[in-house]
Design a protein around this motif. Structure first.
Motif, mmCIF file in Angstrom:
data_model
loop_
_atom_site.group_PDB
_atom_site.id
_atom_site.type_symbol
_atom_site.label_atom_id
_atom_site.label_comp_id
_atom_site.label_asym_id
_atom_site.label_seq_id
_atom_site.Cartn_x
_atom_site.Cartn_y
_atom_site.Cartn_z
ATOM 1 N N GLY A 111 0.593 -1.486 -0.095
ATOM 2 C CA GLY A 111 0.079 -0.723 -0.426
ATOM 3 C C GLY A 111 0.502 1.149 -0.355
ATOM 4 N N ARG A 112 0.355 1.916 -0.550
ATOM 5 C CA ARG A 112 0.877 3.586 -0.189
ATOM 6 C C ARG A 112 1.219 3.649 0.745
ATOM 7 N NH1 ARG A 112 -2.876 3.917 -5.232
ATOM 8 N NH2 ARG A 112 -4.377 4.676 -3.759
ATOM 9 N N ARG A 113 0.732 4.344 1.976
ATOM 10 C CA ARG A 113 1.279 4.496 3.167
ATOM 11 C C ARG A 113 2.629 3.452 3.969
ATOM 12 N NH1 ARG A 113 -0.088 3.454 8.909
ATOM 13 N NH2 ARG A 113 -1.493 1.944 7.962
ATOM 14 N N ARG A 114 1.977 2.250 3.287
ATOM 15 C CA ARG A 114 2.807 1.872 4.072
ATOM 16 C C ARG A 114 4.148 1.711 3.380
ATOM 17 N NH1 ARG A 114 -0.041 -3.642 5.426
ATOM 18 N NH2 ARG A 114 -1.089 -2.926 3.461
ATOM 19 N N THR A 115 4.370 1.683 2.291
ATOM 20 C CA THR A 115 5.894 1.383 1.442
ATOM 21 C C THR A 115 6.378 4.106 1.797
ATOM 22 O OG1 THR A 115 4.594 1.177 -0.202
ATOM 23 C CG2 THR A 115 6.516 2.611 -0.949
ATOM 24 N N LEU A 116 5.093 4.930 1.483
ATOM 25 C CA LEU A 116 6.188 6.068 1.899
ATOM 26 C C LEU A 116 6.850 6.021 3.524
ATOM 27 C CD1 LEU A 116 3.677 8.861 0.641
ATOM 28 C CD2 LEU A 116 5.707 7.741 -0.382
ATOM 29 N N LEU A 117 6.204 5.057 4.641
ATOM 30 C CA LEU A 117 6.248 5.004 5.697
ATOM 31 C C LEU A 117 7.577 4.283 5.838
ATOM 32 C CD1 LEU A 117 5.745 5.587 8.977
ATOM 33 C CD2 LEU A 117 5.007 3.515 9.059
ATOM 34 N N ILE A 118 7.916 3.735 5.439
ATOM 35 C CA ILE A 118 9.436 2.493 5.152
ATOM 36 C C ILE A 118 9.908 3.093 4.312
ATOM 37 C CG2 ILE A 118 10.463 0.544 4.716
ATOM 38 C CD1 ILE A 118 7.617 -0.519 4.924
ATOM 39 N N ALA A 119 9.792 3.774 3.745
ATOM 40 C CA ALA A 119 10.764 4.511 2.712
ATOM 41 C C ALA A 119 11.771 5.196 3.414
ATOM 42 C CB ALA A 119 10.414 5.134 1.013
ATOM 43 N N TYR A 120 10.656 6.896 4.297
ATOM 44 C CA TYR A 120 11.325 8.151 4.692
ATOM 45 C C TYR A 120 11.455 7.180 6.341
ATOM 46 C CZ TYR A 120 11.283 11.499 8.165
ATOM 47 O OH TYR A 120 11.473 12.828 8.683
ATOM 48 N N VAL A 121 11.409 6.226 7.063
ATOM 49 C CA VAL A 121 12.118 5.885 8.173
ATOM 50 C C VAL A 121 12.903 5.454 7.700
ATOM 51 C CG1 VAL A 121 12.095 4.483 10.095
ATOM 52 C CG2 VAL A 121 9.799 6.007 9.315
ATOM 53 N N ALA A 122 12.903 4.390 6.368
ATOM 54 C CA ALA A 122 14.735 3.963 6.460
ATOM 55 C C ALA A 122 15.638 5.068 5.826
ATOM 56 C CB ALA A 122 14.718 3.112 5.167
ATOM 57 N N THR A 123 15.252 6.104 5.203
ATOM 58 C CA THR A 123 16.094 7.287 4.934
ATOM 59 C C THR A 123 16.811 7.394 6.094
ATOM 60 O OG1 THR A 123 15.061 6.894 2.721
ATOM 61 C CG2 THR A 123 16.699 9.375 3.286
ATOM 62 N N LEU A 124 15.593 7.692 6.860
ATOM 63 C CA LEU A 124 15.861 8.772 8.284
ATOM 64 C C LEU A 124 16.519 8.370 8.922
ATOM 65 C CD1 LEU A 124 15.233 11.411 9.895
ATOM 66 C CD2 LEU A 124 13.319 9.676 10.861
ATOM 67 N N GLY A 125 17.197 6.765 9.079
ATOM 68 C CA GLY A 125 17.985 5.679 9.870
ATOM 69 C C GLY A 125 19.190 5.828 9.802
ATOM 70 N N GLY A 126 18.869 5.793 8.582
ATOM 71 C CA GLY A 126 20.511 5.804 7.089
ATOM 72 C C GLY A 126 20.976 7.641 7.669
ATOM 73 N N THR A 127 20.507 8.444 7.837
ATOM 74 C CA THR A 127 20.966 10.053 8.186
ATOM 75 C C THR A 127 21.283 10.139 9.732
ATOM 76 O OG1 THR A 127 19.124 10.763 6.640
ATOM 77 C CG2 THR A 127 19.731 11.935 8.465
ATOM 78 N N LEU A 128 20.147 9.239 10.485
ATOM 79 C CA LEU A 128 20.567 9.638 12.119
ATOM 80 C C LEU A 128 21.573 8.254 12.617
ATOM 81 C CD1 LEU A 128 17.056 9.486 13.747
ATOM 82 C CD2 LEU A 128 18.914 12.034 13.261
#
Length: 255
Positions: A111-128
């Motif tokens: 689904g779109r919501r979960r895909t965006l959530l995973i993509a954002y959290v994963a990118t944020l995890g790498g950044t942090l």
């Protein structure tokens, strides 16, 4: 011939449910099944064209390039757009193909919501992780050299890797998910750079997002089973109100 059959059965076990979901979504909705993915591909291509212009490099870097040396508020504001800023030193067609394939499968299956959530959290995890690793220093556990503070984050690749692993977890394609993780570990062994380490941080964030809801649901199902068994002793399995998989006629939620 005898060897082909076991391989076929293994392939069906590994990719059968995933393939059935994707095929049903494409057959019933066609391009309407992946509007977010098409928008992501278009935005990535647009940013690639703009940042390669003499007038566009600065604005793209100011709006979507994240470095560990940046102030945290600015980095958080740039992180959403950084998902779609491809690396300048890599072929853009590879990035576009990855986004189209992996984002598309994830959008149809999760689904779109979960895909965006995973993509954002994963990118944020790498950044942090990059910020923490630079602060720890090269001599500390999972630390990074100070020079990595000036390196731009990975762009869409961290989200792509995390989504691939998450889809494999949800659809129990364990061998494929394991191969993705092994490939990322091998990337660090061959080329020990910040991007490879951020990929592993993104995978860790995605695994947390995938496993925590499953554990909660399993615990709730166990409690429901105990309650029903104590009252009725019917032996019937508990009814689950959740399902990770999404077909064209069924859209469900993790939480």
């Amino acid at each position: 011939m005898r060897r082909v059959r076991p391989l076929g059965r293994a392939a069906r076990r590994e990719w059968g449910p995933l393939w059935a979901t994707v095929r049903a979504a494409v057959a019933t909705e066609r391009l309407r099944a992946v509007p977010m993915t098409l928008a992501a591909v278009g935005l990535t291509a647009l940013l690639q064209v703009v940042q390669n212009q003499s007038w566009g490099y600065g604005p793209v870097q100011a709006l979507g390039a994240v470095r560990a040396e940046d102030p945290l508020p600015a980095a958080l504001l740039r992180t959403p757009l950084s998902l779609f800023v491809p690396a300048l030193d890599l072929p853009v067609w590879g990035a576009l193909a990855q986004v189209l394939l992996v984002f598309g499968i994830a959008e149809m299956c999760l689904g779109r919501r979960r895909t965006l959530l995973i993509a954002y959290v994963a990118t944020l995890g790498g950044t942090l992780y990059a910020r923490i690793g630079v602060a720890v220093g090269p001599d500390g556990f999972l630390g990074l050299p100070g020079s990595d503070a000036q390196v731009v984050d990975t762009g869409p690749s961290a989200a792509v890797v995390a989504l691939a692993v998450c889809v494999c977890c949800v659809y129990r394609a364990r061998f494929t998910g394991g191969l993705v993780i092994v490939a990322m570990v091998a990337e660090i062994a061959v080329k020990n750079n910040l991007a490879g380490k951020e990929h592993l941080a993104a995978i860790a964030a995605a695994l947390v997002l995938c496993t925590v809801p499953a554990l909660r649901a399993r615990r709730g199902a166990g409690r429901q089973d105990l309650g029903e068994g104590a009252g009725t002793r019917s032996g019937a399995p508990p009814i689950r109100s959740w399902n990770f998989r999404r077909g064209p006629a069924q859209r469900t939620s993790w939480w």
